[in-house]
Design an enzyme around this catalytic site. Structure first.
Site, mmCIF file in Angstrom:
data_model
loop_
_atom_site.group_PDB
_atom_site.id
_atom_site.type_symbol
_atom_site.label_atom_id
_atom_site.label_comp_id
_atom_site.label_asym_id
_atom_site.label_seq_id
_atom_site.Cartn_x
_atom_site.Cartn_y
_atom_site.Cartn_z
ATOM 1 N N HIS A 1 -36.370 29.785 -45.374
ATOM 2 C CA HIS A 1 -35.957 29.371 -44.024
ATOM 3 C C HIS A 1 -34.610 28.648 -44.052
ATOM 4 O O HIS A 1 -33.710 28.950 -43.255
ATOM 5 C CB HIS A 1 -37.048 28.458 -43.451
ATOM 6 C CG HIS A 1 -36.716 27.846 -42.129
ATOM 7 N ND1 HIS A 1 -37.140 28.377 -40.931
ATOM 8 C CD2 HIS A 1 -36.016 26.721 -41.811
ATOM 9 C CE1 HIS A 1 -36.712 27.618 -39.934
ATOM 10 N NE2 HIS A 1 -36.028 26.593 -40.437
ATOM 11 N N GLU A 2 -34.461 27.702 -44.969
ATOM 12 C CA GLU A 2 -33.214 26.923 -45.012
ATOM 13 C C GLU A 2 -32.029 27.781 -45.443
ATOM 14 O O GLU A 2 -30.907 27.586 -44.978
ATOM 15 C CB GLU A 2 -33.378 25.708 -45.923
ATOM 16 C CG GLU A 2 -34.472 24.732 -45.506
ATOM 17 C CD GLU A 2 -34.346 24.252 -44.072
ATOM 18 O OE1 GLU A 2 -33.256 24.316 -43.485
ATOM 19 O OE2 GLU A 2 -35.378 23.802 -43.517
ATOM 20 N N HIS B 1 -30.632 29.347 -42.382
ATOM 21 C CA HIS B 1 -29.641 28.533 -41.677
ATOM 22 C C HIS B 1 -28.280 28.608 -42.365
ATOM 23 O O HIS B 1 -27.243 28.754 -41.723
ATOM 24 C CB HIS B 1 -30.106 27.085 -41.611
ATOM 25 C CG HIS B 1 -31.230 26.837 -40.653
ATOM 26 N ND1 HIS B 1 -31.287 27.395 -39.397
ATOM 27 C CD2 HIS B 1 -32.352 26.069 -40.781
ATOM 28 C CE1 HIS B 1 -32.382 26.983 -38.779
ATOM 29 N NE2 HIS B 1 -33.060 26.185 -39.597
ATOM 30 N N HIS C 1 -32.508 28.643 -35.055
ATOM 31 C CA HIS C 1 -33.931 28.809 -34.815
ATOM 32 C C HIS C 1 -34.158 29.862 -33.740
ATOM 33 O O HIS C 1 -33.400 29.949 -32.765
ATOM 34 C CB HIS C 1 -34.561 27.486 -34.369
ATOM 35 C CG HIS C 1 -34.725 26.492 -35.482
ATOM 36 N ND1 HIS C 1 -34.251 25.205 -35.411
ATOM 37 C CD2 HIS C 1 -35.315 26.609 -36.694
ATOM 38 C CE1 HIS C 1 -34.529 24.567 -36.530
ATOM 39 N NE2 HIS C 1 -35.172 25.390 -37.332
#
Length: 636
Positions: free
Chosen positions: A173-174, A177, A183
């Site tokens: 997930h990170e 980014h 998101h």
């Protein structure tokens, strides 16, 4: 959640190991690709400005400066502004290092493996030896909690924090980014798909749900399954749902794997990673296709797909000119096209689309000189970078390039030596990397390369790769230091060789036999790591297909899938996302026809085609006549 304990500076400390961090609130300014300066609420945590729980917008000081700048009508001057291409990692290559003190480093390696298996993003370990090559990089360490900055910041080291409670899924997930993904529930259309339960939100955190980041990088429909989506209880004060899907039973907030929508968004942001040479058809993003053909008057005609065919299903935009070669197009970014043809004087001509207009005009062309045999071949490895290769009247290979200006001059070319038979081929698998393939007068395959500083094996020399080839080479690259080359042999079968970063397979001079009896030129494309799709025309004039899925050839090493049709040109194929293929060819009525694979099935069916109209006079590779004639005499 973070406790409300202030240090002497007034900022809050990370006390949670999760993604949803809180602290003292403040307001600041961000901006995106398609939206102007927008005021948002962030939280001060460890002197960082934390937005939506795990996105670090910059330091608190930078955000305060940005807000001050807005009052002075200069909000766009600060480094926290998200401005699109500037925040992309060049050539989808992410340099990284892992802090030696980070516990459980395997979660980083597993997350990287997951990303590389599903997307064109490649991770290169940054070392002392290559530090100067990679000034901007990610460091994985434990800075408290799970968080990242958005996109490449461009100021050296940036952090992905993985606290002790952060899993491999959190790392995936990170990284999302850091690659450039917001998101999912920050989309403009999110209220159609989720309900925000304000009564369950921790006091003071309501603003984390009402900022809508109207970013041009949103791709496709709303994706409940995105790894970038908030879970149901994000910022909950009581364990009850703060965000509820409108669709009954929809699962949100998974931290296991990238979804198909995540992968499509990444492919949109980094569209030039699975590389092949120029073609009459090109895609610069999801659901975007551009096709260029020659009409019966030898003018260039254009049609496009962006959810529907333009200017109509069977209509074309007239782009003028009288061309002697098949149009060749590339895209180095969203909404950017560069088109090349040769004219009746055998010189090279160029036109471009900049996102709003054609240059130098809709029907005009820029003159680039030369006396060219056959088609130009071109490739791009980054914004505003083009490399063009042509065969000259002496059958030598010639090169010109654009890096803001044309080199070696607007009408000049660099002599690369050789005596070329048929069409050259060029691909790029990274910044400042070019691989060029040609067939020599002995019909063997030859190779040369540019490594960023010099041509190998020399400026005018070539590496001999063997074979007796009856087609031009067709090459794709699906990752750094990976090349797959396809040619036809004297028995009409398709042959394959590959470079894996250290050696040629099956050997320097040998090829893998893939069977078939191929008429005309084959086509090869890749939509991801270890994925190849090949298309050929058989002796019955039907289209045939075979594929490599990372483990084996399908339907078999020597077999092909029959895709029907009576085909009068070589197939041209592009891919704009994982599992997506678009095939173009001409039929017996000289019209353009199209079929597609959507990841599950062929459309309009396995053996049928969509008619796109027109009377097409050139969709095949132009012959380099003297060389082709010699080749045909040898074969007869």
């Amino acid at each position: 959640m973070a406790e409300n304990n202030s240090d002497s500076g007034g900022d809050q400390k990370f006390t949670s190991e999760g993604e949803f961090q809180a602290g003292e609130s403040a307001s600041g300014i961000i901006s995106g690709v398609t939206f102007g300066p927008t005021e948002v609420v962030y939280y001060k945590v460890n002197n960082l400005a934390v937005f939506e729980g795990d996105i670090v917008l910059g330091t608190v000081a930078e955000m305060e400066q940005t807000k001050d700048a807005l009052d002075q009508d200069d909000a766009r001057a600060r480094g926290v502004i998200i401005t699109g291409a500037r925040f992309r990692w060049p050539n989808a290559q992410v340099p990284f290092r892992i802090n030696a003190a980070l516990p459980n480093q395997q979660r980083v390696q597993d997350a990287i493996t997951h990303w590389e298996a599903r997307t064109p993003i490649r991770f290169t370990e940054r070392t002392a030896a290559n530090a100067s090559q990679f000034p901007n990089f990610i460091e994985f360490n434990d800075a408290g909690g799970c968080w990242s900055m958005l996109g490449m910041q461009g100021n050296g080291k940036q952090t992905i924090s993985l606290g002790t409670g952060c899993s491999t899924g959190n790392a995936i997930h990170e990284i999302g980014h850091a690659v450039g993904l917001w998101h999912e529930q920050s989309r403009e259309d999110r209220n159609t798909f989720v309900t925000i339960n304000v009564a369950n939100i921790e006091p003071g955190m309501e603003s984390q749900f009402d900022q809508h980041i109207v970013d041009g990088d949103d791709v496709g429909g709303y994706d409940y399954g995105s790894i970038m989506h908030y879970p149901r209880t994000a910022f909950s004060k009581n364990g009850q749902e703060t965000i509820t899907p409108v669709q009954a039973g929809a699962q949100i907030g998974q931290r296991t794997a990238l979804s198909a929508g995540d992968i499509a968004a990444v492919n949109f942001m980094y569209p030039q990673t699975a590389r092949k040479s120029s073609s009459p058809v090109v895609s610069w993003g999801p659901n975007r296709l551009d096709a260029f053909v020659l009409g019966s008057n030898r003018a260039v005609f254009h049609k496009w797909f962006s959810g529907a065919w333009g200017p109509s299903l069977t209509g074309y935009e007239n782009m003028g000119g009288i061309a002697e070669s098949t149009p060749q197009a590339v895209a180095w970014g969203p909404n950017r096209l560069d088109l090349f043809v040769t004219g009746t004087d055998s010189a090279l001509y160029h036109k471009w689309w900049n996102g709003s207009a054609w240059g130098p005009s809709v029907t005009g062309y820029e003159y680039l000189g030369g006396v060219i045999l056959g088609d130009p071949r071109l490739v791009t490895w980054g914004p505003n970078r083009l490399d063009v290769f042509v065969v000259g009247s002496d059958h030598g290979l010639y090169h010109k390039w654009f890096n803001g200006t044309w080199g070696p001059s607007v009408t000049g070319y660099e002599n690369m030596g050789g005596i070329v038979v048929g069409q050259p081929e060029v691909v790029s698998w990274g910044a400042n990397r070019l691989d060029v393939f040609v067939i020599g007068t002995d019909r063997a395959l030859y190779h040369k390369w540019w490594n960023g500083s010099a041509w190998g094996p020399s400026h005018t020399g070539y590496e001999r790769l063997g074979g007796v080839c009856t087609s031009s080479p067709h090459v794709v690259s699906w990752g750094p230091n990976r090349l797959d080359v396809f040619v036809t042999g004297t028995d009409g079968a398709l042959y394959h060789k590959w470079w894996n970063g250290s050696a040629w397979g099956p050997s320097v001079n040998d090829f893998e036999r893939l069977g078939g009896i191929v008429v005309g030129e084959p086509e090869a494309v890749s939509w991801g790591p270890n994925r190849l799709d090949l298309f050929v025309i058989g002796t019955d004039s039907a289209l045939y297909h075979k594929w490599f899925d990372g483990n084996a050839w399908g339907p078999s090493v020597l077999g092909y899938e029959n895709m029907g049709g009576i085909v009068t040109s070589q197939p041209r194929v592009v891919s704009w996302s994982s599992g997506r293929l678009d095939v173009f060819l001409t039929g017996t009525n000289s019209a353009l026809f199209h079929k597609w694979f959507n990841g599950a099935a062929w459309g309009p069916s396995l053996t049928s085609y969509e008619s796109l109209g027109g009377v097409i006079t050139s969709f095949d590779e132009a012959e380099v006549r003297a060389g082709s004639d010699a080749l045909n005499r040898d074969t007869d």
